[in-house]
Design an enzyme around this catalytic site. Structure first.
Site, mmCIF file in Angstrom:
data_model
loop_
_atom_site.group_PDB
_atom_site.id
_atom_site.type_symbol
_atom_site.label_atom_id
_atom_site.label_comp_id
_atom_site.label_asym_id
_atom_site.label_seq_id
_atom_site.Cartn_x
_atom_site.Cartn_y
_atom_site.Cartn_z
ATOM 1 C CB THR A 262 -1.014 -0.122 1.030
ATOM 2 O OG1 THR A 262 -0.102 -0.297 2.389
ATOM 3 C CG2 THR A 262 -1.944 -0.988 1.325
ATOM 4 C CB CYS A 263 4.044 2.114 1.568
ATOM 5 S SG CYS A 263 5.076 0.966 1.376
ATOM 6 C CG PHE A 264 6.076 0.993 -2.414
ATOM 7 C CD1 PHE A 264 6.983 2.234 -2.098
ATOM 8 C CD2 PHE A 264 6.390 0.005 -1.751
ATOM 9 C CE1 PHE A 264 7.958 2.307 -1.341
ATOM 10 C CE2 PHE A 264 7.647 -0.291 -0.620
ATOM 11 C CZ PHE A 264 8.440 0.945 -0.535
#
Length: 270
Positions: A262-264
């Site tokens: 999710t962070c990327f």
């Protein structure tokens, strides 16, 4: 009014400002009012024009927040905690305390009684991580969240929310945007062996076009951590380090399930 702030990961999901009391003396009354507004919206089937971080919905449900929830909100903090979990933390000389920034002033806060004097070791590192997560999402905003829930409960009994998980609660409160698959496709990057004409990618987009708007929102939620599309479309999608387009990367084999970072904003697709 200083009640909310954007999350560390993007500029379109909100979290409670832990310093709201310094910015607004009446902040708890405002949080209760906001809770009532959100409860009224749900009661009348209306949607809230704002999306919160995933831990916010978990707190509404009284569910435990875990390390994975941190990834979509603050990837740098997540990586630090993951390193502690996977390594021997003794060389880091950590204690059960954390530094807080209060308008330029650094204050050391104990995570447990006398935490500044208790070193983090292999034996207690899991407790340390749990305490950090609780401090990051719960204890710092406990009064604000209680006021919000008190107002929400005036309209919608909190026990009725137990029918939902955090993803479903987000969709209940904030609804579904009309997701434009053409825009999504035009602003997607590919890694590994994948490219726009690869058979897997062709089938991926064919499938996505057949999805209902709800299923598209759930996929977006799975990969990015929120079902919200930025105001100007997928071109403005953000990741942990700034603008980050939706990405599909080749990974694994056909016996494995897709996974998300999710962070990327990245989908690893077998």
């Amino acid at each position: 009014y200083g009640l909310f702030e954007y999350s560390a990961a993007d500029n379109y999901t909100l979290q409670i400002n832990p310093l709201s009391g310094m910015a607004n003396d009446d902040h708890l009354r405002y949080f209760k009012f906001i809770g009532r507004v959100c409860g009224m919206a749900v009661y009348h089937g209306k949607l809230v024009d704002g999306f919160f971080i995933r831990p916010f919905y978990k707190m509404m449900l009284g569910r435990k927040i875990n390390l994975k929830d941190m990834e979509a909100v603050d990837s740098e903090y997540y990586r630090s905690l993951k390193y502690i979990l996977d390594s021997d933390p003794r060389d880091l000389e950590l204690t059960f305390s954390v530094d807080e920034e209060h308008f330029g002033e650094t204050v050391e806060v104990d995570l447990i009684p006398n935490g500044q004097k208790i070193a983090v070791t292999n034996a207690n590192k899991r407790e340390y991580i749990e305490r950090i997560i609780n401090w990051r999402f719960v204890s710092r905003v406990e009064h604000q969240m209680c006021a919000f829930l008190e107002g929400f409960n005036d309209l919608i009994p909190l026990e009725t929310l137990q029918l939902f998980d955090a993803n479903e609660l987000e969709l209940l409160m904030c609804g579904l945007q009309d997701i434009n698959v053409h825009d999504w496709k035009a602003n997607t990057l590919y890694k590994g062996e994948y490219h726009i004409n690869h058979p897997v990618i062709v089938n991926f987009w064919k499938t996505l076009y057949t999805f209902t708007n709800e299923l598209r929102s759930r996929l977006l939620q799975f990969v990015t951590g929120t079902s919200r599309v930025p105001m100007n479309g997928f071109v403005e999608l953000w990741g942990s380090a700034g603008p980050q387009k939706f990405t599909i990367e080749s990974w694994g084999n056909i016996d494995q399930l897709p996974r998300a970072h999710t962070c990327f904003n990245r989908l690893d697709l077998p």
